[in-house]
Scaffold this motif. Structure first.
Motif, PDB file in Angstrom:
ATOM      1  N   ASP A   7      -1.074   9.008  -6.450  1.00 29.28           N
ATOM      2  CA  ASP A   7      -0.387   8.539  -5.247  1.00 29.28           C
ATOM      3  C   ASP A   7       0.264   9.697  -4.494  1.00 29.28           C
ATOM      4  O   ASP A   7       0.247   9.730  -3.260  1.00 29.28           O
ATOM      5  CB  ASP A   7       0.652   7.478  -5.603  1.00 29.28           C
ATOM      6  N   HIS A  75     -10.955   4.424  -2.807  1.00 27.00           N
ATOM      7  CA  HIS A  75     -10.166   3.355  -2.185  1.00 27.00           C
ATOM      8  C   HIS A  75     -10.950   2.704  -1.049  1.00 27.00           C
ATOM      9  O   HIS A  75     -11.056   1.480  -0.968  1.00 27.00           O
ATOM     10  CB  HIS A  75      -8.846   3.927  -1.661  1.00 27.00           C
ATOM     11  N   HIS A  94      -6.557  -3.844   1.261  1.00 25.34           N
ATOM     12  CA  HIS A  94      -5.833  -2.605   0.964  1.00 25.34           C
ATOM     13  C   HIS A  94      -5.117  -2.674  -0.386  1.00 25.34           C
ATOM     14  O   HIS A  94      -5.255  -1.761  -1.212  1.00 25.34           O
ATOM     15  CB  HIS A  94      -4.841  -2.261   2.074  1.00 25.34           C
ATOM     16  N   ASP A  95      -4.380  -3.741  -0.609  1.00 23.61           N
ATOM     17  CA  ASP A  95      -3.635  -3.865  -1.870  1.00 23.61           C
ATOM     18  C   ASP A  95      -4.564  -3.928  -3.076  1.00 23.61           C
ATOM     19  O   ASP A  95      -4.284  -3.321  -4.119  1.00 23.61           O
ATOM     20  CB  ASP A  95      -2.726  -5.098  -1.848  1.00 23.61           C
ATOM     21  N   ASP A  98      -5.989  -0.496  -3.676  1.00 33.32           N
ATOM     22  CA  ASP A  98      -4.967   0.357  -4.297  1.00 33.32           C
ATOM     23  C   ASP A  98      -4.974   0.212  -5.815  1.00 33.32           C
ATOM     24  O   ASP A  98      -4.819   1.189  -6.541  1.00 33.32           O
ATOM     25  CB  ASP A  98      -3.571   0.004  -3.775  1.00 33.32           C
ATOM     26  N   GLU A 101      -8.620   1.658  -7.266  1.00 35.25           N
ATOM     27  CA  GLU A 101      -8.898   3.098  -7.157  1.00 35.25           C
ATOM     28  C   GLU A 101      -8.431   3.870  -8.391  1.00 35.25           C
ATOM     29  O   GLU A 101      -9.021   4.885  -8.735  1.00 35.25           O
ATOM     30  CB  GLU A 101      -8.262   3.683  -5.905  1.00 35.25           C
TER      31      GLU A 101
END
Length: 137
Positions: A7, A75, A94-95, A98, A101
């Motif tokens: 991250d 991602h 997106h979530d 996340d 990935e």
């Protein structure tokens, strides 16, 4: 590499794309953690050769940029798959991407990329850095 380090790498890369560098205060804000925690992780990433500092500015090394592009590509491949194959709503992908990935290995990445026809961008138009051209080299 831990999801936490990943991250950091991704967020530094995004900052570098936007303003040319990143800073502790930005990372602290994005990741919702204290500035001292950011400082500690940046020290570790520097020791691992993934980032370097110039004053208060944080940059990715070539190796760090390579890691970031791979993570971001994974991602975006998941976003592409979730939206175009599994019909997830745009606001959900997106979530989910996340989460995925961080647990996607090389073989699964390669298979997913091949299955999707080596897309050059995600459904939102953002570049996927690992495409067919990368596999020809």
């Amino acid at each position: 590499m831990s999801p936490s380090k990943e991250d950091y790498i991704k967020n530094i890369f995004k900052d570098m794309e936007e303003r040319g560098y990143s800073q502790n205060k930005n990372l602290s804000h994005y990741l919702k953690i204290s500035k001292p925690s950011v400082t500690e992780m940046i020290k570790k990433l520097t020791e691992e050769g993934l980032v370097y500092l110039e004053g208060t500015k944080i940059y990715l090394t070539d190796e760090g940029e390579k890691v970031a592009k791979k993570l971001i590509s994974i991602h975006r491949l998941w976003e592409y798959f979730l939206e175009t194959v599994l019909d997830f709503d745009e606001d959900e992908v997106h979530d989910q991407a996340d989460l995925l990935e961080h647990v996607t290995g090389e073989k699964l990445t390669d298979s997913l990329n091949k299955h999707m026809g080596y897309p050059e961008s995600c459904p939102h138009g953002q570049k996927i850095y690992i495409n067919l051209e990368n596999y020809k080299k």
